[in-house]
Design a protein around this motif. Structure first.
Motif, PDB file in Angstrom:
ATOM      1  N   GLN A 218       0.832  -1.200   0.000  1.00 42.56           N
ATOM      2  CA  GLN A 218       0.000   0.000   0.000  1.00 42.56           C
ATOM      3  C   GLN A 218       0.863   1.245   0.000  1.00 42.56           C
ATOM      4  O   GLN A 218       1.908   1.283   0.644  1.00 42.56           O
ATOM      5  N   LYS A 219       0.459   2.275  -0.743  1.00 43.11           N
ATOM      6  CA  LYS A 219       1.184   3.544  -0.764  1.00 43.11           C
ATOM      7  C   LYS A 219       0.185   4.689  -0.823  1.00 43.11           C
ATOM      8  O   LYS A 219      -0.993   4.508  -1.143  1.00 43.11           O
ATOM      9  N   ASP A 220       0.656   5.904  -0.542  1.00 41.87           N
ATOM     10  CA  ASP A 220      -0.204   7.078  -0.537  1.00 41.87           C
ATOM     11  C   ASP A 220      -0.629   7.484  -1.946  1.00 41.87           C
ATOM     12  O   ASP A 220       0.114   7.291  -2.906  1.00 41.87           O
ATOM     13  N   GLY A 221      -1.828   8.124  -2.042  1.00 39.86           N
ATOM     14  CA  GLY A 221      -2.283   8.781  -3.261  1.00 39.86           C
ATOM     15  C   GLY A 221      -2.599   7.840  -4.401  1.00 39.86           C
ATOM     16  O   GLY A 221      -2.624   6.622  -4.223  1.00 39.86           O
ATOM     17  N   PRO A 222      -2.862   8.427  -5.583  1.00 37.55           N
ATOM     18  CA  PRO A 222      -2.948   9.861  -5.885  1.00 37.55           C
ATOM     19  C   PRO A 222      -4.142  10.506  -5.172  1.00 37.55           C
ATOM     20  O   PRO A 222      -5.216   9.913  -5.099  1.00 37.55           O
ATOM     21  N   ALA A 223      -3.935  11.713  -4.653  1.00 34.53           N
ATOM     22  CA  ALA A 223      -4.971  12.397  -3.891  1.00 34.53           C
ATOM     23  C   ALA A 223      -5.338  13.721  -4.556  1.00 34.53           C
ATOM     24  O   ALA A 223      -4.456  14.483  -4.939  1.00 34.53           O
ATOM     25  N   PRO A 224      -6.635  13.996  -4.700  1.00 35.04           N
ATOM     26  CA  PRO A 224      -7.073  15.275  -5.268  1.00 35.04           C
ATOM     27  C   PRO A 224      -6.981  16.383  -4.235  1.00 35.04           C
ATOM     28  O   PRO A 224      -6.737  16.128  -3.048  1.00 35.04           O
ATOM     29  N   VAL A 225      -7.191  17.609  -4.669  1.00 34.98           N
ATOM     30  CA  VAL A 225      -7.229  18.735  -3.739  1.00 34.98           C
ATOM     31  C   VAL A 225      -8.525  18.645  -2.938  1.00 34.98           C
ATOM     32  O   VAL A 225      -9.602  18.435  -3.501  1.00 34.98           O
ATOM     33  N   ASN A 226      -8.438  18.786  -1.624  1.00 37.50           N
ATOM     34  CA  ASN A 226      -9.634  18.753  -0.790  1.00 37.50           C
ATOM     35  C   ASN A 226     -10.411  20.057  -0.910  1.00 37.50           C
ATOM     36  O   ASN A 226      -9.828  21.134  -1.002  1.00 37.50           O
ATOM     37  N   THR A 227     -11.727  19.958  -0.902  1.00 38.93           N
ATOM     38  CA  THR A 227     -12.562  21.149  -0.928  1.00 38.93           C
ATOM     39  C   THR A 227     -12.686  21.711   0.484  1.00 38.93           C
ATOM     40  O   THR A 227     -12.250  21.090   1.453  1.00 38.93           O
ATOM     41  N   ASP A 228     -13.303  22.868   0.590  1.00 39.30           N
ATOM     42  CA  ASP A 228     -13.503  23.474   1.900  1.00 39.30           C
ATOM     43  C   ASP A 228     -14.884  23.146   2.461  1.00 39.30           C
ATOM     44  O   ASP A 228     -15.444  23.894   3.254  1.00 39.30           O
ATOM     45  N   ARG A 229     -15.437  22.026   2.033  1.00 42.02           N
ATOM     46  CA  ARG A 229     -16.754  21.624   2.495  1.00 42.02           C
ATOM     47  C   ARG A 229     -16.751  21.420   4.012  1.00 42.02           C
ATOM     48  O   ARG A 229     -15.832  20.837   4.577  1.00 42.02           O
TER      49      ARG A 229
END
Length: 292
Positions: free
Chosen positions: A259-270
């Motif tokens: 297991q490895k990190d990401g790919p991760a999108p930009v988080n919203t400010d919800r």
């Protein structure tokens, strides 16, 4: 995808591994305690103060360390060989990216307990198996001793079961469970709900032969403890699992995984939901059987 009414995937718990990562490819990064480096899994929510964020990161570090411990010394274990029974010859197929549209083909012919089984002996079957096994391997149930035994015996190749069960039992010890706020049976305190649910976003086959396959599963999920006063609030994460599969007993089984990190999108400010809403959602929304 089709709803899984018996609750498979309802509680997915996130752990990172080192048995190649619970797997074999040794892609896991060492996660250090707060202040010692590493980027961290916590969501970037403006409303969360730094103390809460460090608490979340600390719990994630524990989970990652447990998986890394479980995978130590496992070695590659082989990938089942290339073209073992000769049906496709000895040349392994190196698969590239494939379209992500659903095929419409049913993913499985049955289930072993709550975990899908009977995957097709082809590329699509390997992808479906990897997606469903990823959900089980990082579920909240993997932290419960009785359920962990069932998962390991249903998901892993026969030759891997005893070794993995022993290492996971050592990794998810009582001391470890105490640190993430669970009792020795993997249960949260009264009034709290432990949340660990994973949703595969896509799959990619990187190696395929008649007897083995390597599949990458891009995942997102929610992890933490919901409840008033929780020191481990529920947060989201993005990660990729790599599963080495072996064709055994007319089904795909896991030989190793990482297991490895990401790919991760930009988080919203919800605005984050409150603990009651999160706990209620986990109880009311069932999981899925994942297909390619």
């Amino acid at each position: 995808m089709s709803p899984d009414d018996d609750g498979y995937g309802n509680d997915s718990g996130r752990s990172n591994d080192g048995y190649s990562t619970l797997g074999g490819t040794r892609q896991t990064r060492t996660r250090l305690p707060d202040g010692q480096g590493g980027d961290g899994y916590g969501p970037r929510r403006p409303a969360r103060n730094s103390r809460s964020l460090f608490t979340v990161l600390g719990v994630v570090v524990l989970l990652l360390a447990a998986i890394a411990f479980a995978n130590m010394g496992g070695g590659d274990g082989g990938d089942g060989g290339d073209g073992g029974d000769g049906t496709r010859g000895s040349d392994a197929k190196k698969a590239g990216s494939a379209p992500t549209a659903a095929t419409g083909t049913k993913p499985v012919t049955g289930k072993s307990g709550s975990i899908p089984s009977g995957f097709a002996h082809d590329e699509q079957g390997a992808q479906s198996a990897a997606a469903n096994y990823s959900v089980a391997l990082v579920s909240a149930d993997i932290l419960k001793p009785d359920r962990r035994t069932q998962i390991v015996r249903r998901v892993f190749a026969a030759g891997r079961v005893d070794e993995l069960e022993t290492k996971l039992n050592q990794a998810y010890s009582k001391d470890f469970l105490d640190k993430v706020g669970l009792d020795e049976n993997g249960q949260a305190a009264e009034g709290m709900t432990y949340v660990s649910r994973t949703a595969p976003v896509g799959t990619k086959v990187t190696q395929l032969s008649d007897s083995s396959a390597t599949v990458e599963v891009w995942c997102t999920g929610v992890f933490g403890t919901a409840g008033v006063g929780s020191t481990n609030p529920v947060s989201n994460d993005w990660f990729t699992m790599t599963l080495k599969l072996r064709w055994e007993s007319n089904d795909w089984k896991v030989d190793s995984f990482s297991q490895k990190d990401g790919p991760a999108p930009v988080n919203t400010d919800r605005t984050a939901s409150n603990a009651d809403d999160i706990a209620k959602a986990v109880e009311e929304y069932g999981g899925f059987t994942y297909a390619r």
